[in-house]
Design a protein around this motif. Sequence first.
Motif, PDB file in Angstrom:
ATOM      1  N   MET A   1      -6.868   6.372   5.316  1.00 47.96           N
ATOM      2  CA  MET A   1      -7.163   6.457   3.887  1.00 47.96           C
ATOM      3  C   MET A   1      -7.620   5.120   3.326  1.00 47.96           C
ATOM      4  N   ASP A   2      -7.252   4.022   3.990  1.00 50.77           N
ATOM      5  CA  ASP A   2      -7.613   2.691   3.499  1.00 50.77           C
ATOM      6  C   ASP A   2      -9.093   2.444   3.734  1.00 50.77           C
ATOM      7  N   GLU A   3      -9.769   1.872   2.758  1.00 53.24           N
ATOM      8  CA  GLU A   3     -11.215   1.704   2.860  1.00 53.24           C
ATOM      9  C   GLU A   3     -11.618   0.719   3.953  1.00 53.24           C
ATOM     10  N   CYS A   4     -10.752  -0.256   4.253  1.00 55.00           N
ATOM     11  CA  CYS A   4     -11.065  -1.218   5.306  1.00 55.00           C
ATOM     12  C   CYS A   4     -10.413  -0.875   6.636  1.00 55.00           C
ATOM     13  N   GLY A   5      -9.338  -0.105   6.602  1.00 49.61           N
ATOM     14  CA  GLY A   5      -8.632   0.236   7.833  1.00 49.61           C
ATOM     15  C   GLY A   5      -7.942  -0.946   8.473  1.00 49.61           C
ATOM     16  N   LEU A   6      -7.642  -1.984   7.679  1.00 54.26           N
ATOM     17  CA  LEU A   6      -6.970  -3.199   8.166  1.00 54.26           C
ATOM     18  C   LEU A   6      -5.683  -3.388   7.377  1.00 54.26           C
ATOM     19  N   LEU A   7      -4.550  -3.072   7.988  1.00 54.03           N
ATOM     20  CA  LEU A   7      -3.278  -3.117   7.289  1.00 54.03           C
ATOM     21  C   LEU A   7      -2.218  -3.795   8.153  1.00 54.03           C
ATOM     22  N   GLU A   8      -1.012  -3.785   7.639  1.00 55.26           N
ATOM     23  CA  GLU A   8       0.097  -4.409   8.344  1.00 55.26           C
ATOM     24  C   GLU A   8       1.364  -3.587   8.124  1.00 55.26           C
ATOM     25  N   ILE A   9       2.153  -3.450   9.182  1.00 55.88           N
ATOM     26  CA  ILE A   9       3.432  -2.752   9.102  1.00 55.88           C
ATOM     27  C   ILE A   9       4.521  -3.815   9.018  1.00 55.88           C
TER      28      ILE A   9
ATOM     29  N   TYR B   1      17.103   4.693  13.566  1.00 58.07           N
ATOM     30  CA  TYR B   1      17.941   4.043  12.558  1.00 58.07           C
ATOM     31  C   TYR B   1      18.495   2.699  13.025  1.00 58.07           C
ATOM     32  N   ASP B   2      17.851   2.076  13.973  1.00 58.79           N
ATOM     33  CA  ASP B   2      18.198   0.712  14.370  1.00 58.79           C
ATOM     34  C   ASP B   2      17.621  -0.224  13.310  1.00 58.79           C
ATOM     35  N   ASP B   3      18.410  -1.184  12.831  1.00 59.72           N
ATOM     36  CA  ASP B   3      17.969  -1.988  11.684  1.00 59.72           C
ATOM     37  C   ASP B   3      17.251  -3.271  12.053  1.00 59.72           C
ATOM     38  N   LYS B   4      16.704  -3.387  13.258  1.00 53.59           N
ATOM     39  CA  LYS B   4      15.990  -4.595  13.660  1.00 53.59           C
ATOM     40  C   LYS B   4      14.692  -4.753  12.853  1.00 53.59           C
ATOM     41  N   PRO B   5      14.472  -5.926  12.226  1.00 51.06           N
ATOM     42  CA  PRO B   5      13.220  -6.139  11.482  1.00 51.06           C
ATOM     43  C   PRO B   5      12.053  -6.382  12.430  1.00 51.06           C
ATOM     44  N   PHE B   6      10.845  -6.070  11.968  1.00 54.58           N
ATOM     45  CA  PHE B   6       9.657  -6.327  12.773  1.00 54.58           C
ATOM     46  C   PHE B   6       8.429  -6.335  11.879  1.00 54.58           C
ATOM     47  N   ARG B   7       7.323  -6.729  12.493  1.00 49.79           N
ATOM     48  CA  ARG B   7       6.059  -6.825  11.768  1.00 49.79           C
ATOM     49  C   ARG B   7       4.916  -6.759  12.763  1.00 49.79           C
ATOM     50  N   PHE B   8       3.889  -5.962  12.485  1.00 45.49           N
ATOM     51  CA  PHE B   8       2.691  -5.959  13.312  1.00 45.49           C
ATOM     52  C   PHE B   8       1.508  -5.466  12.492  1.00 45.49           C
ATOM     53  N   THR B   9       0.299  -5.771  12.956  1.00 47.52           N
ATOM     54  CA  THR B   9      -0.904  -5.385  12.235  1.00 47.52           C
ATOM     55  C   THR B   9      -1.484  -4.099  12.807  1.00 47.52           C
ATOM     56  N   VAL B  10      -2.265  -3.425  11.991  1.00 48.25           N
ATOM     57  CA  VAL B  10      -2.935  -2.199  12.428  1.00 48.25           C
ATOM     58  C   VAL B  10      -4.383  -2.241  11.977  1.00 48.25           C
TER      59      VAL B  10
ATOM     60  N   VAL C   1       0.830  -1.205   0.000  1.00 45.03           N
ATOM     61  CA  VAL C   1       0.000   0.000   0.000  1.00 45.03           C
ATOM     62  C   VAL C   1       0.866   1.256   0.000  1.00 45.03           C
ATOM     63  N   ALA C   2       1.909   1.267   0.807  1.00 47.40           N
ATOM     64  CA  ALA C   2       2.742   2.459   0.912  1.00 47.40           C
ATOM     65  C   ALA C   2       4.106   2.107   1.458  1.00 47.40           C
ATOM     66  N   LYS C   3       5.060   2.982   1.195  1.00 49.08           N
ATOM     67  CA  LYS C   3       6.379   2.896   1.799  1.00 49.08           C
ATOM     68  C   LYS C   3       6.690   4.209   2.500  1.00 49.08           C
ATOM     69  N   ILE C   4       7.311   4.103   3.652  1.00 47.13           N
ATOM     70  CA  ILE C   4       7.798   5.296   4.353  1.00 47.13           C
ATOM     71  C   ILE C   4       9.282   5.096   4.568  1.00 47.13           C
ATOM     72  N   ALA C   5      10.088   5.906   3.921  1.00 39.62           N
ATOM     73  CA  ALA C   5      11.535   5.809   4.027  1.00 39.62           C
ATOM     74  C   ALA C   5      12.039   6.641   5.202  1.00 39.62           C
ATOM     75  N   THR C   6      13.249   6.323   5.646  1.00 41.88           N
ATOM     76  CA  THR C   6      13.814   7.062   6.780  1.00 41.88           C
ATOM     77  C   THR C   6      13.934   8.547   6.466  1.00 41.88           C
ATOM     78  N   GLN C   7      14.284   8.875   5.218  1.00 42.67           N
ATOM     79  CA  GLN C   7      14.409  10.295   4.881  1.00 42.67           C
ATOM     80  C   GLN C   7      13.059  11.003   4.853  1.00 42.67           C
ATOM     81  N   ASP C   8      11.984  10.213   4.727  1.00 44.03           N
ATOM     82  CA  ASP C   8      10.647  10.813   4.703  1.00 44.03           C
ATOM     83  C   ASP C   8      10.248  11.390   6.048  1.00 44.03           C
ATOM     84  N   ILE C   9      10.840  10.900   7.114  1.00 42.74           N
ATOM     85  CA  ILE C   9      10.447  11.370   8.437  1.00 42.74           C
ATOM     86  C   ILE C   9      11.492  12.296   9.060  1.00 42.74           C
TER      87      ILE C   9
END
Length: 488
Positions: free
Chosen positions: A382-390, A170-179, A52-60
């Motif tokens: 913005m998502d029509e269902c509001g069910l996403l994942e990071i 800028y810690d490079d630890k991977p992760f995953r969670f739902t929203v 759906v989207a990408k947020i890069a480190t420089q974006d923030i």
Amino acid sequence: MSTWRGASSSGRAGFAPGGGRGSRGGRGGRSVPQRQAPPQPDIVKHPLGNLVAKIATQDIDVTSPGDNLSAAAVITDCEYVASYNWMNESASTIMVPGKPPLWTPLSVPRRLDEDTGDFYRDPNAARFPSYPMEPAVQAIFRVDAAFSTSNIDIFACGSTLSNLLRFARYDDKPFRFTVELVGKTVFFVRKEGSPTELITGVRGFGHTFPEAYTTWGKDVKGSETHQRIVQYKFGGLKSIVRFECDGYFNTSLPQKESHDEDNDLAQALKAVSVSQSLPKQNKSLNIKTGGSEVPQSSIFDLKTRSGKYGQSIDMEQIFPLLYLKQIPNFIVAYHNGAGLFPTKDIIVENVEKKVQQWETDNKSALKRLCVLLRKIIEIVKMDECGLLEIYRLSPDYLEIRKQHGDESHVLPSHLRQEWEDAGLRVTDEGYSDQESSPEGEGVNLPHDYYEYDHDYYKYDFASDSDDDDRDFTACSADDCGYCGRCTY
């Protein structure tokens, strides 16, 4: 009895991430430095959905000299909301408000056995996999039936917020969670490979030590963990945060009461062996009333560490966690390598001023976290269902994706409706819609640029670095679980 003193008084350079109780993620000590890459989310067992989207480190990055995020990049107005204890019963049962175990140090130190058994990475998911966040929401409405959700922007746990802060640092630890968007609130829900995923390689005394040095009260007998829920303002947003509490102080009872300590210790060690047993998997949650609220100023986080080799430890790895949970007290207990914790090496400290200084020193990272949270909220709404994942694997950007397969809601339908209905209640601030809340005013964020391509949005918005020594002995279960080899 341990003394109230700072780390410097022990002649040590700092504290180690380590320590814990029961299913709180093991926190024992390892004697040999060992580095290992952090585990990666399993995308084979749990495939990713469409991007759906990408947020890069420089974006923030906030580089504009005119930005006024400094005032927003602080935690203010922290308040207790609710709490609950997980009970050791055959069915999934919580006690509300429950109570943490009391700090009751042994008057005479004695050798403890090393941790044994299976320990679950996420105790909330392991005990109630259907809806791991439901106990927290149920506890809130049990404590305050008139609770208003109208101005709650985020509902998270220590693990998910810690992961986002790592990205901002800028810690490079991977992760995953739902929203998921429920009413006006975006819920962040921790996601492991399995609800009953075990913490592997547990070594040390991170379970046996707190079982011996803290005591569950008679009014919460049969408890296994204490989960605490607070709310505060950060980045122009109001957040609710759930985390596990290791214990609390009662200054009028600094020592164990006069009774058979040998029996106390035997019972404590026995509790470790049974504390990881899971209730039968069912879809209903039993709720008891019992315990009592304890003040935020009395709670503490607990870590253990081997003092055998006199290794210096970096408290900078602990401050972010204490900050996000707003825990004011910290205990570190050093053992001699054989399970003995000398009284002089059990250090108790109020760290509020040090955490405040950490906040000041890490202002840039906290400003980036402000921007990141707002971007995530914006995309979810913005998502029509509001069910996403990071999903974060690359050190350079976050991916926001659709949830793969069947939709997985954070709460059962009746509780989602109750949360939405509670959003119609007028708050003490006198408003019932979060967009009109005063905490969001005056926060200028970088301009958003959207490149629409069906359901894909690309963000183009215009160091804090962690210590490289990864020889840490523990994690808090609400953070990443104890494997004995990771940073937090």
